[in-house]
Design an enzyme around this catalytic site. Structure first.
Site, PDB file in Angstrom:
ATOM      1  N   ARG A  51      18.014   8.226  87.145  1.00 27.39           N
ATOM      2  CA  ARG A  51      16.678   8.412  86.364  1.00 27.39           C
ATOM      3  C   ARG A  51      16.456   7.040  85.829  1.00 27.39           C
ATOM      4  O   ARG A  51      15.144   6.533  85.331  1.00 27.39           O
ATOM      5  CB  ARG A  51      16.979   9.522  85.042  1.00 27.39           C
ATOM      6  CG  ARG A  51      15.624   9.722  84.273  1.00 27.39           C
ATOM      7  CD  ARG A  51      15.670  11.063  83.601  1.00 27.39           C
ATOM      8  NE  ARG A  51      16.781  10.625  82.446  1.00 27.39           N
ATOM      9  CZ  ARG A  51      16.853  11.594  81.487  1.00 27.39           C
ATOM     10  NH1 ARG A  51      16.072  12.826  81.491  1.00 27.39           N
ATOM     11  NH2 ARG A  51      17.618  11.185  80.351  1.00 27.39           N
ATOM     12  N   LYS A 150      11.248   6.815  80.924  1.00 29.29           N
ATOM     13  CA  LYS A 150      11.814   6.759  79.665  1.00 29.29           C
ATOM     14  C   LYS A 150      11.889   5.212  79.229  1.00 29.29           C
ATOM     15  O   LYS A 150      12.801   4.605  79.338  1.00 29.29           O
ATOM     16  CB  LYS A 150      13.391   7.283  79.802  1.00 29.29           C
ATOM     17  CG  LYS A 150      14.064   7.819  78.784  1.00 29.29           C
ATOM     18  CD  LYS A 150      15.463   8.397  78.949  1.00 29.29           C
ATOM     19  CE  LYS A 150      16.148   8.935  77.545  1.00 29.29           C
ATOM     20  NZ  LYS A 150      15.377   9.876  76.826  1.00 29.29           N
ATOM     21  N   GLU A 183       6.954  19.423  74.754  1.00 29.85           N
ATOM     22  CA  GLU A 183       8.403  19.243  74.536  1.00 29.85           C
ATOM     23  C   GLU A 183       8.642  18.640  72.914  1.00 29.85           C
ATOM     24  O   GLU A 183       7.739  18.891  72.053  1.00 29.85           O
ATOM     25  CB  GLU A 183       9.137  18.150  75.370  1.00 29.85           C
ATOM     26  CG  GLU A 183       8.265  16.748  75.149  1.00 29.85           C
ATOM     27  CD  GLU A 183       8.900  15.819  76.100  1.00 29.85           C
ATOM     28  OE1 GLU A 183       9.919  15.665  76.549  1.00 29.85           O
ATOM     29  OE2 GLU A 183       7.973  14.762  76.163  1.00 29.85           O
TER      30      GLU A 183
END
Length: 294
Positions: A51, A150, A183
């Site tokens: 990721r 991210k 979220e």
């Protein structure tokens, strides 16, 4: 003495620095991961490294190590600090440039790996449940800044956390620009209704590694799982709500916007998944001193 990995060297924490001209500092131009080690094993290390590299590719950032080299650097940082239970933060910045935006001025990325002891993020609230509030700030739309990058630019999340803090809550609930639940400020959201576990699709929230693990654990225990759009009505009327994340693990929510969730206590499905996740992290992972477990 805590030592931090900085571009291939281990330096004392107090000396671990980057230039004030680093674009990670100036513009949030970089990527990171949050990873956990439990009892000498790093949980889902390969997935976290994948990721990290996906985030870097999405913003056109070259990481100066191969994935195997990154994995070894993370493990060696843990060994250097004699850690077996830890939170791990690998960071890759665009590097030193100038005060302009052009990333081409940054010729060499900076790679930092921080490791430290880590306790349960929410303390006693795992037994009683978190209080959450929906916040006015909306989750970045994927058309503007994909939530699955991210990146070091976490201001959207911080603004949500500020609102939650001001409301005296433990966590924020983001809505996206369509009004769907996205979220939390640092974790994915699940609801349970009549035995069915539901969570939003990841177009509007991070592809959480703990999220995916919990989906798999629920399936193994014959709990139907649906990845569907969720609205405020769905969380207000849920039997159970919980959040998942590397730092948060699996944490129950007992109240949202002053509305009690279920009976106001962590529900049976949530508790079952909390126990299953704890058992998994205690037995699986890449061993710090040897290699990956089966």
């Amino acid at each position: 003495m805590t030592r931090v990995y900085v571009n291939g060297e281990f330096v004392p924490r107090e000396e671990a620095t980057v230039s004030v001209y680093d674009h990670g500092l100036l513009y949030g131009d970089g990527v990171f991961e949050g990873i956990r080690a439990y009892d000498g094993r790093v949980f889902k290390l390969e997935q976290h490294v994948d990721r990290l590299y996906d985030s870097a590719r999405a913003i056109g950032l070259r990481i100066p190590l191969t994935k195997d080299e990154m994995t070894e650097a993370i493990l060696e940082t843990l060994r250097t600090n004699n850690l077996t239970d830890a939170y791990i933060r690998p960071i890759v910045t665009r590097g030193v440039g100038d005060l302009g935006l052009d990333p081409r001025k940054c010729t060499e990325p900076n790679l930092i790996i921080i490791t430290q002891q880590w306790e349960a993020m929410y303390g006693d609230l795992y037994e009683t449940g978190l209080r959450a509030v929906t916040v006015g700030v909306k989750r970045n739309p994927p058309e503007a800044l994909p939530p699955n990058v991210k990146s070091l630019n976490y201001l959207n999340n911080i603004l949500a956390k500020i609102q939650a803090n001001d409301a005296g809550a433990d966590e924020a609930v983001f809505l996206d620009i369509r009004g769907n639940v996205s979220e939390g400020s640092g974790d994915n959201i699940f609801v349970v209704k009549r035995g069915v576990v539901k969570t939003p699709p990841t177009i509007n929230n991070l592809k959480g590694i703990t999220r995916r693990t919990v989906i798999e654990l629920a399936g193994r225990r014959d709990h139907p799982v649906e990845e569907v759009d969720i609205g405020l009505f769905d969380i207000y009327t849920a039997d159970e709500v919980f959040v998942t994340g590397t730092a948060a693990e699996v944490a129950p929510i007992s109240e949202i916007d002053s509305r009690k969730i279920g009976d106001g206590e962590p529900g049976p499905v949530t508790r079952e998944l909390m126990d299953a996740f704890s058992e998994l992290t205690g037995t699986q992972g890449t061993e710090i001193y040897r290699g990956p477990s089966p």
